[in-house]
Design a protein around this motif. Structure first.
Motif, short mmCIF file in Angstrom:
data_model
loop_
_atom_site.label_atom_id
_atom_site.label_comp_id
_atom_site.label_asym_id
_atom_site.label_seq_id
_atom_site.Cartn_x
_atom_site.Cartn_y
_atom_site.Cartn_z
N ASP F 34 1.45 7.37 -2.43
CA ASP F 34 0.47 6.60 -1.67
C ASP F 34 -0.71 6.17 -2.54
N HIS F 35 -1.15 7.09 -3.38
CA HIS F 35 -2.27 6.81 -4.27
C HIS F 35 -1.94 5.66 -5.23
N LEU F 36 -0.68 5.60 -5.68
CA LEU F 36 -0.31 4.65 -6.73
C LEU F 36 0.20 3.31 -6.21
N LYS F 37 0.73 3.30 -4.99
CA LYS F 37 1.59 2.19 -4.62
C LYS F 37 0.91 0.82 -4.63
N ARG F 38 -0.43 0.80 -4.47
CA ARG F 38 -1.06 -0.53 -4.42
C ARG F 38 -0.92 -1.28 -5.73
N TYR F 39 -1.12 -0.58 -6.85
CA TYR F 39 -1.17 -1.30 -8.14
C TYR F 39 -0.04 -0.95 -9.11
N VAL F 40 0.69 0.13 -8.86
CA VAL F 40 1.73 0.56 -9.80
C VAL F 40 3.09 0.24 -9.19
N PRO F 41 3.75 -0.83 -9.67
CA PRO F 41 4.94 -1.33 -8.98
C PRO F 41 6.04 -0.28 -8.84
N PHE F 42 6.25 0.56 -9.88
CA PHE F 42 7.39 1.48 -9.79
C PHE F 42 7.15 2.64 -8.85
N GLU F 96 -0.81 -4.60 -25.58
CA GLU F 96 -1.43 -4.49 -24.26
C GLU F 96 -1.25 -3.07 -23.76
N ILE F 97 -2.37 -2.46 -23.33
CA ILE F 97 -2.35 -1.08 -22.86
C ILE F 97 -2.32 -1.04 -21.34
N GLY F 98 -1.52 -0.10 -20.79
CA GLY F 98 -1.48 0.14 -19.34
C GLY F 98 -1.54 1.64 -19.09
N TYR F 99 -1.86 2.03 -17.85
CA TYR F 99 -2.02 3.47 -17.57
C TYR F 99 -2.02 3.72 -16.07
N TRP F 100 -1.70 4.94 -15.71
CA TRP F 100 -1.87 5.41 -14.32
C TRP F 100 -2.11 6.91 -14.35
N LEU F 101 -2.85 7.41 -13.34
CA LEU F 101 -3.25 8.81 -13.34
C LEU F 101 -3.11 9.40 -11.93
N ALA F 102 -2.62 10.64 -11.89
CA ALA F 102 -2.52 11.33 -10.60
C ALA F 102 -3.91 11.49 -9.98
N GLN F 103 -3.92 11.55 -8.65
CA GLN F 103 -5.19 11.56 -7.93
C GLN F 103 -6.06 12.76 -8.32
#
Lengths: 210, 210, 210, 210, 210, 210
Positions: F34-42, F96-103
């Motif tokens: 839920d935290h990721l779904k808005r911006y992280v497609p996978f 190009e750098i990308g990232y995602w982090l657990a809540q």
């Protein structure tokens, strides 16, 4: 009968495994699952004929690179097991032989003869210098082959194989080309090459009596 | 001698081509370049042993998919040519056979016997229904094989092959499984299967006299 | 409208098949399964849209090597069939054309015109010398195309195709570049090229009357 | 300094080999050709930087499958050798470690520490159970590593390696996870982990005196 | 003339690049090397026709996956340049267009029309939502295309391209589908679509006068 | 602890993603869907652990070509997110750098420090010249990173990303090597590098007060 068949005596035919053998091999694995599962890892993971097809494709791919060879064994016209070299290293002149046999083809010299034929190919056609056989310490049936064929015991690798009973130590047996050249002239080896399978039973019976 | 050898009579040995045969095959192509160049396209394009290696790799790759088979022919212990099926279509039960032979192995029944062995494999082991042989209209040596083996002439495809003389028409010969089953019982075919190569010369000599 | 479209008259558009066409092609195969199943092998084996995607990927892979070309046919804005060359042999200057058409697009000259366009590509752009069309002996609808386009009957290959009725003989038709160059100047071919689809119906009606 | 660097003491940096390291590695092999050629087969076959690039590509491909890992060693900011596992078998919980070191980085504990770090990765991160090191019988420098790190000698495989002096027997050394867990608590191993490289020289000097 | 040709006016033909175009493309690159080298990186790295063949193979491989499309431009029957989308992202509905044109085909509206045709394909056939064009800040000829076709300037990426003069900033232009739908109805765009190339010269001359 | 680990402060460990991390990564994605779904497609397309395995295999394949790098972030011994460069273009000196982090790892400087470490690798080890970060216009958490690290805003690409809310514009931020060289000497950056994670919380609290 065929361009890729190699006949030994009256009852054994060896063939390079091919994709159209898949069904026959698969049925044999299914029938021998309990017999094989302790030492032959794929006995439990082969669930469908497509698993066998995938193995054959991989086997022939490696064969096409000269890195492996996998031979099917037919005994009395039925598929009965396999013998193969699953790493052929021509730079080092080395190969490792492995094998498995259906329960009802055991005790008839089928595998000893098949391994002898594969060794002919590896030493003569592929010009290798050393052949290795590895057996779990508890697998005496498997060890009988290198012992009978004059391999030397060269080491014991600890916890090197995974059997259905857990990790187990492995004996490494080795045979050098010069040893093979001497051994193959002996009466004993000639016997395996020339005699038919029925005579084998007599020999085995006699050897058990003595 | 070996697990992948198929022996016919005393002088012919057939083996699935393998990467370690490359040098031997390459030397034979070089020696027979003039003899082969009219009808065998690769006779001119094979310039180095790596060309032959590349062919063998491709041949075994296709073999691993069950789509081709390429057999080397050794006559009197020397590599003498090839026989193969360069398209095996199991869906249609069809294969096309091709072959070439070194000049000094010609006129001895070597290719007739090799083709017979390959046909055994294709009809029995691979369960095919139809085998085709194509020959340039001017290539009478090649046409002799399907004629001798009871193939039917089924068509003439115009400008279908490129020889060193330019475009040429091609005869298509076909043999069905049911025809092969009848033919292989005849004395004539039995002869090719059982007799040794020396007897062949007598037969040929006699057939030329009559 | 588009960079990969080729328009014939007012109603036919040809496009190189692409992955985003999969759904449209699949639906057409499903709808025409009964119509196609006798002579088009994949009519029965295409069960899901992924089967069609796999075919398209393979088709484009072969196209990228210059070995095949597969063209989708849209008639009155709906996908209606395919025409293609499934072996292009530039060394021999040879290609074999195949095709299939939805039932409701038949009898309107759609396939004759599509095959003509593909032949333009093969003879002019790819510089081939010979085009072949093969038809099952019982498939008269298919034979009508090479007959109408001046191909010569060159042979009858026995039991060469597998239809839903079993093995069947196959007619081979051939057309050489020099024959195509003469034929394309004739009024008859010009007609197919220039007129719109409505006029075709009149021609066909007239030709049936005479 | 970097996301893939692993620093030991003040002078040793370990990095997963990557394609942009090719030039640096190649120059080191060239400079150490004589030193390496007896036991390191690629020392003679590496002729151009593209050979090294090809090795790296292969190494990373195998790493991506979890089957191998190859680590470059930088000593005092210069590339000085490699340590790796060239078969990681997760089914059997087994890996074999190999290594080579430039001449001017020898005798400083560089390789002992590098092997310890690789063992941490293999036992902890990859959860393996057994690590093997193989050394030619005449290669005492190589044998010093497994001896120093408490490996057991498990066998002698005859004629198993090809050195520039010809075929040679090979010692097989093995270490089990449970043995590693005990050993790593000892003062001796702690020493390798915590102290800097200068202190190593003192230790070695002292150990030679005693 | 052909199944993969797209004709614009009387003088421009667009074709999907194919392997048999390699020689023609290569000669054009050679002839225009000086003209292209500042902004087109491969102008200097294309040394032999095999470099062009490799590019085409890659281009068609990506096309077969739906990820790129590369179109050759023929002007007055001679190859004159390329237009393509070298990343098509269907998940995001996005593509980036790139192009280059031979010197003697410049100033005739050839590229504007070619880009329009490619945009038709991308918006209609591939259902994309956004098209991007990137131009070096100093490359005014390239910028003229997006300006003429109503793209919006969306950013300036610093040191983003490598020209023969060194690193240079890049303008990013974007056009959304909704903007394209409005623009394509305008007289101005209709003009590019419908008129022949000669008329273009008049328009350009007039626009320069005013 | 390990040969591929990079430790920052006391609580953050970075590791190149490897196939045996799949389960851990997958569980984190599931937990943060839920935290990721808005911006992280996978976040929505990752349904099974095999999806994660497939991503890792692809990531390492691209890494082996030097084209991508994907680093897992462990915070307080638990997997907490990823930072990576999903296009590294060495010809242009660009990534190009990308990232995602657990809540539950947010707000502690974890990502800022991880990005700094990746930038060290890209500028120093890979010798790049320009790094880009792209963020959806509404994603302020993501924008905080390039703002904090002195990137310049270079453009706004319209409808360039697909979020769970539909198409959205994207900000492009860029940092050049010369800017990075100046910035990394500042106290502010030194702070991220040297201090432990607890101190971060104080800094953040202070910065919010002011």
């Amino acid at each position: 009968m065929g361009i890729l068949d190699h006949t030994i005596g009256e009852e054994i035919v060896l063939k390079l495994v091919q994709i159209h053998h898949a069904e026959e091999i698969f049925q044999c694995v299914v029938k021998n699952r309990d017999h094989l599962k302790r030492y032959v890892p794929f006995a439990e993971t082969t669930k469908e004929v497509t698993d066998t097809e995938q193995f054959i494709r991989h086997a022939l791919e490696q064969f096409s690179l000269g890195k492996e060879i996998h031979i099917g064994i037919w005994y009395q016209l039925r598929f009965a097991g396999m013998v193969g070299a699953n790493q052929i290293n021509t730079a080092l002149g080395f190969a490792e032989i492995g094998y498995w046999l259906a329960q009802d083809a055991q005790g008839k010299g089928v595998m000893t003869r098949s391994v002898l034929s594969l060794m002919d190919y590896l030493f003569v056609e592929r010009k290798l210098n050393r052949i290795e056989i590895r057996c779990a310490v508890s697998n005496q049936a498997s060890q009988a082959i290198p012992k009978r064929l004059c391999f030397q015991l060269e080491g014991k690798l600890r916890q090197m194989t995974q059997t259905s009973q857990g990790l187990e130590d492995v004996y490494v047996y080795g045979l050098l080309k010069k040893e093979w050249e001497q051994a193959k002239e002996h009466d004993y080896w000639q016997y395996f090459r020339n005699e038919n399978a029925n005579r084998w039973k007599i020999l085995e019976r006699d050897s058990r009596r003595s």
